[in-house]
Enzyme design. Structure first.
Site, short mmCIF file in Angstrom:
data_model
loop_
_atom_site.label_atom_id
_atom_site.label_comp_id
_atom_site.label_asym_id
_atom_site.label_seq_id
_atom_site.Cartn_x
_atom_site.Cartn_y
_atom_site.Cartn_z
N GLU A 191 0.74 -1.12 0.15
CA GLU A 191 0.06 0.17 -0.28
C GLU A 191 1.25 0.91 -0.11
O GLU A 191 1.71 1.29 1.32
CB GLU A 191 -1.02 0.08 1.51
CG GLU A 191 -1.48 1.48 1.80
CD GLU A 191 -2.57 1.94 0.16
OE1 GLU A 191 -3.40 0.94 -0.06
OE2 GLU A 191 -2.52 2.73 -0.01
N THR A 201 -10.05 5.36 -2.28
CA THR A 201 -12.01 5.72 -2.08
C THR A 201 -12.61 4.39 -0.83
O THR A 201 -13.31 5.32 -0.33
CB THR A 201 -12.09 4.59 -4.09
OG1 THR A 201 -11.75 4.65 -4.54
CG2 THR A 201 -13.94 5.06 -3.59
N SER A 207 -20.01 5.79 0.99
CA SER A 207 -20.86 6.10 1.72
C SER A 207 -21.33 5.19 3.28
O SER A 207 -22.77 4.88 3.58
CB SER A 207 -22.73 6.33 0.34
OG SER A 207 -22.14 6.84 -0.23
N ILE A 243 -23.12 2.02 2.88
CA ILE A 243 -23.95 1.05 2.14
C ILE A 243 -23.62 -0.12 1.70
O ILE A 243 -22.47 -0.65 0.62
CB ILE A 243 -25.09 1.93 0.75
CG1 ILE A 243 -24.94 3.19 1.65
CG2 ILE A 243 -26.37 0.80 0.99
CD1 ILE A 243 -25.78 4.25 0.42
N HIS A 254 -25.16 -2.44 -0.42
CA HIS A 254 -26.65 -2.36 -1.01
C HIS A 254 -27.20 -3.52 -1.38
O HIS A 254 -26.29 -5.13 -1.76
CB HIS A 254 -26.24 -1.78 -3.01
CG HIS A 254 -25.36 -0.44 -2.08
ND1 HIS A 254 -25.96 0.39 -2.30
CD2 HIS A 254 -23.98 -0.32 -2.57
CE1 HIS A 254 -25.23 1.51 -2.83
NE2 HIS A 254 -24.17 1.44 -2.46
C1 LIG Z 1 -18.48 9.14 -3.24
C2 LIG Z 1 -18.27 7.25 -3.30
C3 LIG Z 1 -19.45 6.42 -2.50
C4 LIG Z 1 -19.70 5.13 -2.78
N1 LIG Z 1 -20.54 4.06 -1.74
C5 LIG Z 1 -20.19 2.70 -1.61
C6 LIG Z 1 -21.10 2.57 -1.28
O1 LIG Z 1 -22.10 3.29 -0.04
N2 LIG Z 1 -21.02 1.05 -1.00
C7 LIG Z 1 -19.91 0.27 -2.03
O2 LIG Z 1 -20.75 -0.90 -1.48
N3 LIG Z 1 -19.13 1.17 -2.83
C8 LIG Z 1 -19.11 2.46 -2.28
N4 LIG Z 1 -17.95 2.72 -3.20
C9 LIG Z 1 -17.89 2.37 -3.98
C10 LIG Z 1 -16.52 1.62 -3.47
O3 LIG Z 1 -15.75 2.65 -2.80
C11 LIG Z 1 -15.55 1.06 -3.68
O4 LIG Z 1 -15.39 0.09 -5.10
C12 LIG Z 1 -14.03 0.45 -3.33
O5 LIG Z 1 -13.80 1.55 -1.94
C13 LIG Z 1 -12.83 0.09 -4.38
O6 LIG Z 1 -12.37 -0.62 -3.45
P1 LIG Z 1 -11.19 -1.03 -3.50
O7 LIG Z 1 -9.87 -1.77 -3.10
O8 LIG Z 1 -10.38 -1.66 -5.16
O9 LIG Z 1 -10.17 0.01 -4.14
P2 LIG Z 1 -9.28 1.38 -2.80
O10 LIG Z 1 -9.36 1.60 -1.33
O11 LIG Z 1 -9.14 2.67 -3.86
O12 LIG Z 1 -8.35 0.71 -3.15
C14 LIG Z 1 -6.80 0.81 -3.92
C15 LIG Z 1 -5.56 1.22 -2.96
O13 LIG Z 1 -4.61 0.96 -4.11
C16 LIG Z 1 -3.97 1.51 -3.19
N5 LIG Z 1 -2.32 1.97 -4.10
C17 LIG Z 1 -3.07 1.94 -6.14
N6 LIG Z 1 -1.80 2.16 -6.56
C18 LIG Z 1 -0.73 1.66 -5.67
C19 LIG Z 1 0.52 1.43 -6.27
N7 LIG Z 1 1.07 1.44 -7.43
N8 LIG Z 1 1.03 1.15 -5.37
C20 LIG Z 1 0.72 0.89 -3.52
N9 LIG Z 1 -0.87 0.68 -3.32
C21 LIG Z 1 -1.19 1.50 -4.65
C22 LIG Z 1 -4.64 3.44 -3.05
O14 LIG Z 1 -3.40 4.09 -2.37
C23 LIG Z 1 -5.34 2.32 -2.47
O15 LIG Z 1 -5.37 2.58 -0.69
C24 LIG Z 1 -18.47 4.54 -3.28
C25 LIG Z 1 -17.28 5.02 -3.87
C26 LIG Z 1 -17.09 6.24 -4.10
C27 LIG Z 1 -16.50 7.09 -4.74
#
Ligand SMILES: Cc1cc2nc3c(=O)[nH]c(=O)nc-3n(C[C@H](O)[C@H](O)[C@H](O)COP(=O)(O)OP(=O)(O)OC[C@H]3O[C@@H](n4cnc5c(N)ncnc54)[C@H](O)[C@@H]3O)c2cc1C
Length: 166
Positions: free
Chosen positions: A36, A45, A50, A52, A54
């Site tokens: 990370e 993200t 939010s 939720i 869903h």
């Molecule tokens: C405004 C908003 C509201 C939302 N509400 C909901 C909801 O209510 N319910 C729901 O189910 N989903 C919701 N979502 C979607 C949900 O938040 C995302 O689908 C989810 O958080 C994605 O998780 P992730 O682990 O893929 O991404 P992230 O949480 O973004 O994790 C990716 C990680 O990778 C790291 N990273 C990136 N590149 C590198 C690199 N090269 N080297 C090391 N680390 C790196 C980043 O720092 C980050 O920590 C919402 C999204 C938004 C924007």
């Protein structure tokens, strides 16, 4: 944790997805490392959503999201116990403000049924207002999804990671 060059699998990103994958892979005889770039987990993200869980009526049937959303929601009932998560199963309402909105509720109801979402129903205005008396009095109905919940996304992400390490 093994040195990174000895890892069998490197997961890039410690959001909710990366840490949940790490937890699944921890069931196997594998050395798994989560990388990370931020100072802590859940700073992408996953820190800013939010919260939720869903129900699954929004995704279009036939898409991967449509197929997995309701199943994912159901799986959180097991995860809640296994990871001691604090989930509030409060359900959700999509409220229609006028007749145009009201038609959208029928579409969402149909999508939800095709996606296998349990317990969906369209409530008449008087029932919506009885449950949520502070809504505008001229609403035209709501889609009620009893399986939706709310969760703290930080705690969920950290719980996945901690349990993977354990
Ligand atoms: C405004 C908003 C509201 C939302 N509400 C909901 C909801 O209510 N319910 C729901 O189910 N989903 C919701 N979502 C979607 C949900 O938040 C995302 O689908 C989810 O958080 C994605 O998780 P992730 O682990 O893929 O991404 P992230 O949480 O973004 O994790 C990716 C990680 O990778 C790291 N990273 C990136 N590149 C590198 C690199 N090269 N080297 C090391 N680390 C790196 C980043 O720092 C980050 O920590 C919402 C999204 C938004 C924007």
């Amino acid at each position: 944790m093994p040195p990174i060059e000895q890892a069998d699998i490197i997961i890039i990103g410690g959001g909710v997805v990366g840490t949940a994958i790490a937890r699944e892979l921890a069931r196997y005889r594998l050395d798994v490392v989560v990388v990370e770039r931020q100072p802590d987990l859940a700073m992408g993200t996953s820190k800013a959503n939010s919260g939720i869980l869903h129900a699954g009526f929004d995704a279009h049937p036939g898409t991967l999201k449509g197929e997995l959303n309701a199943r994912g929601n159901e799986l959180y009932r097991t995860l809640e116990k296994d990871l001691d998560l604090d989930i509030r199963w409060i359900g959700s309402m999509v409220v229609a403000k006028d007749e145009e909105d009201r038609k959208v509720l029928d579409d969402l109801l149909e999508r939800g049924r095709q996606n296998g979402v349990p317990g969906l129903e369209i409530l008449p205005p008087e029932e919506v207002l009885a449950r949520e008396p502070h809504l505008a009095p001229d609403i035209t109905g709501a889609l009620w999804a009893p399986s939706a919940g709310v969760i703290c996304p930080f705690r969920a992400t950290i719980a996945f990671a901690e349990n993977a390490v354990q």
